[in-house]
Scaffold this active site. Sequence first.
Site, PDB file in Angstrom:
ATOM      1  N   ASP A  22       0.783  -1.248   0.000  1.00 23.82           N
ATOM      2  CA  ASP A  22       0.000   0.000   0.000  1.00 23.82           C
ATOM      3  C   ASP A  22       0.813   1.296   0.000  1.00 23.82           C
ATOM      4  O   ASP A  22       0.239   2.366   0.164  1.00 23.82           O
ATOM      5  CB  ASP A  22      -0.959   0.057   1.218  1.00 23.82           C
ATOM      6  CG  ASP A  22      -2.316  -0.539   0.880  1.00 23.82           C
ATOM      7  OD1 ASP A  22      -2.492  -0.977  -0.276  1.00 23.82           O
ATOM      8  OD2 ASP A  22      -3.177  -0.574   1.768  1.00 23.82           O
ATOM      9  N   THR A  26       1.993   0.322  -7.336  1.00 28.15           N
ATOM     10  CA  THR A  26       1.221   0.164  -8.573  1.00 28.15           C
ATOM     11  C   THR A  26       0.758   1.526  -9.099  1.00 28.15           C
ATOM     12  O   THR A  26       0.828   1.790 -10.309  1.00 28.15           O
ATOM     13  CB  THR A  26       0.034  -0.790  -8.327  1.00 28.15           C
ATOM     14  OG1 THR A  26       0.558  -2.024  -7.811  1.00 28.15           O
ATOM     15  CG2 THR A  26      -0.717  -1.072  -9.617  1.00 28.15           C
TER      16      THR A  26
HETATM   17  N1  LIG Z   1      -2.212  10.582  -1.170  1.00 31.84           N
HETATM   18  C1  LIG Z   1      -1.660   9.657  -1.948  1.00 31.84           C
HETATM   19  N2  LIG Z   1      -2.157   8.401  -1.968  1.00 31.84           N
HETATM   20  C2  LIG Z   1      -1.586   7.504  -2.780  1.00 31.84           C
HETATM   21  C3  LIG Z   1      -0.463   7.818  -3.593  1.00 31.84           C
HETATM   22  N3  LIG Z   1      -0.097   6.717  -4.287  1.00 31.84           N
HETATM   23  C4  LIG Z   1      -0.939   5.732  -3.907  1.00 31.84           C
HETATM   24  N4  LIG Z   1      -1.845   6.198  -3.021  1.00 31.84           N
HETATM   25  C5  LIG Z   1      -2.943   5.429  -2.415  1.00 31.84           C
HETATM   26  O1  LIG Z   1      -2.390   4.388  -1.628  1.00 31.84           O
HETATM   27  C6  LIG Z   1      -3.156   3.191  -1.762  1.00 31.84           C
HETATM   28  C7  LIG Z   1      -2.258   2.034  -2.186  1.00 31.84           C
HETATM   29  O2  LIG Z   1      -1.752   2.257  -3.499  1.00 31.84           O
HETATM   30  P1  LIG Z   1      -1.198   1.066  -4.415  1.00 31.84           P
HETATM   31  O3  LIG Z   1      -0.606   1.717  -5.602  1.00 31.84           O
HETATM   32  O4  LIG Z   1      -2.233   0.036  -4.631  1.00 31.84           O
HETATM   33  O5  LIG Z   1      -0.076   0.485  -3.438  1.00 31.84           O
HETATM   34  P2  LIG Z   1       0.883  -0.787  -3.688  1.00 31.84           P
HETATM   35  O6  LIG Z   1       2.170  -0.442  -3.066  1.00 31.84           O
HETATM   36  O7  LIG Z   1       0.886  -1.154  -5.121  1.00 31.84           O
HETATM   37  O8  LIG Z   1       0.155  -1.893  -2.836  1.00 31.84           O
HETATM   38  P3  LIG Z   1       0.384  -3.524  -2.907  1.00 31.84           P
HETATM   39  O9  LIG Z   1       0.536  -3.898  -4.349  1.00 31.84           O
HETATM   40  O10 LIG Z   1      -0.862  -4.079  -2.295  1.00 31.84           O
HETATM   41  O11 LIG Z   1       1.603  -3.821  -2.089  1.00 31.84           O
HETATM   42  C8  LIG Z   1      -4.257   3.514  -2.755  1.00 31.84           C
HETATM   43  O12 LIG Z   1      -5.422   3.837  -2.040  1.00 31.84           O
HETATM   44  C9  LIG Z   1      -3.720   4.705  -3.503  1.00 31.84           C
HETATM   45  O13 LIG Z   1      -4.736   5.521  -4.023  1.00 31.84           O
HETATM   46  C10 LIG Z   1       0.031   9.160  -3.540  1.00 31.84           C
HETATM   47  O14 LIG Z   1       0.989   9.542  -4.198  1.00 31.84           O
HETATM   48  N5  LIG Z   1      -0.603  10.024  -2.700  1.00 31.84           N
HETATM   49 MG   LIG Z   2       0.427  -2.993  -6.018  1.00 35.54          MG
END
Ligand SMILES: Nc1nc2c(ncn2[C@@H]2O[C@H](COP(=O)(O)OP(=O)(O)OP(=O)(O)O)[C@@H](O)[C@H]2O)c(=O)[nH]1
Ligand SMILES: [Mg+2]
Length: 389
Positions: A22, A26
């Site tokens: 999170d 991605t």
């Molecule tokens: N405010 C903010 N929220 C973000 C940002 N990037 C991602 N998020 C939020 O963080 C959450 C997780 O984002 P993902 O891109 O799914 O994270 P991840 O690292 O790929 O997660 P996993 O694949 O499950 O390990 C989502 O609700 C996004 O909308 C950002 O730059 N700013």
């Molecule tokens: Mg991811």
Amino acid sequence: MPKTAYVRTKPHLNIGTMGHVDHGKTTLTAAITKVLAERGSGTFVPFDRIDRAPEEAARGITINIAHVEYETDTRHYAHVDMPGHADYVKNMVTGAAQLDGAILVVSALDGIMPQTAEHVLLARQVGVDHIVVALNKADAGDEELTDLVELEVRDLLSAHGYGGESVPVVRVSGLKALEGDPRWTAAIDALLDAVDTYVPMPERYIDAPFLLPVENVLTITGRGTVVTGAVERGTIRVGDRVDVLGATVDTVVTGLETFGKPMAEAQAGDNVALLLRGVPRDAVRRGHIVAAPGSVVPSRRFSAQVYVLSSGEGGRSTPVATGYRPQFYIRTADVVGDVDLGERSVARPGDTVTMTVELGREVPLEPGLGFAIREGGRTVGAGTVTSVG
Ligand SMILES: Nc1nc2c(ncn2[C@@H]2O[C@H](COP(=O)(O)OP(=O)(O)OP(=O)(O)O)[C@@H](O)[C@H]2O)c(=O)[nH]1
Ligand SMILES: [Mg+2]
């Protein structure tokens, strides 16, 4: 309509996003493709196209969907987005992803979390020599807190031999860049510049006999069986004969693609799909090796130097002894093996030891090959083959 062929105009590198669940890996991957698509050097891949299981997208002779491709002014990249999912961590530890560099994504809101540290440790063990840090969610973070997170990340990297003071740390917002906010699309440009300049072009063993560890197997109706993976060494062309070790068949490559584009020749470092003549779908599996005929001899027995992870690194809390029977992750293969610690007979978490291993089946092995040892879904050791037989 005939597909446009892949034309090699720039050096190709394999990179990936890693980091805690999170923290935005991605979202950042999608944002990179969007910013580059707007520059005219790539195709935008939306979040929901990246974040889904490879099987669901197994369509045509194409690459594992966890990979996206893009180009900067100077390079062509294959980018693998690594979810916190155990299967992908496994790809990383066995070096199957063959990363030339990595983007460590750390949320500026949360700082270092357990998987941030685990991924840095694993990256070091599998020989990823260059890391660039994306301090993500900088849109929502407080500046002073973000400064502290940056210090903390640099310390973590230094503790693992990455020279934390000189590692580029770029404050980004994947989310805002996806929305087109100019301040944050500029931050994505800065991140890509850091990757272009900080991650050097690795040495490729193009003149060695061809070898590709199979990552995925697909069928294309009417055409045959396709295997995908990253070329570890050598080159391959349509019409070349190959052995499939594990399946014990020899065959001919009748099609060759990268990211859906046909190519005349693939070489070490490329992510490719090979169409194999007359090989039944169920004869080939992930973990098998496609190699130049007669170039490798599989074996079951080897000696190795192994680091047993401490419990603080996510490893065991109790020692292992001769007779221990964990899983060995070697290239893309996952094989059970019997451990013999010789006179020493036990190894405690945190120890570096030599061992001999008798695998449950034959795989191609060679001195210098890295592997991970896992048990019950977690990594408990990392090692290097020192001799075979
Ligand atoms: N405010 C903010 N929220 C973000 C940002 N990037 C991602 N998020 C939020 O963080 C959450 C997780 O984002 P993902 O891109 O799914 O994270 P991840 O690292 O790929 O997660 P996993 O694949 O499950 O390990 C989502 O609700 C996004 O909308 C950002 O730059 N700013
Ligand atoms: Mg991811």
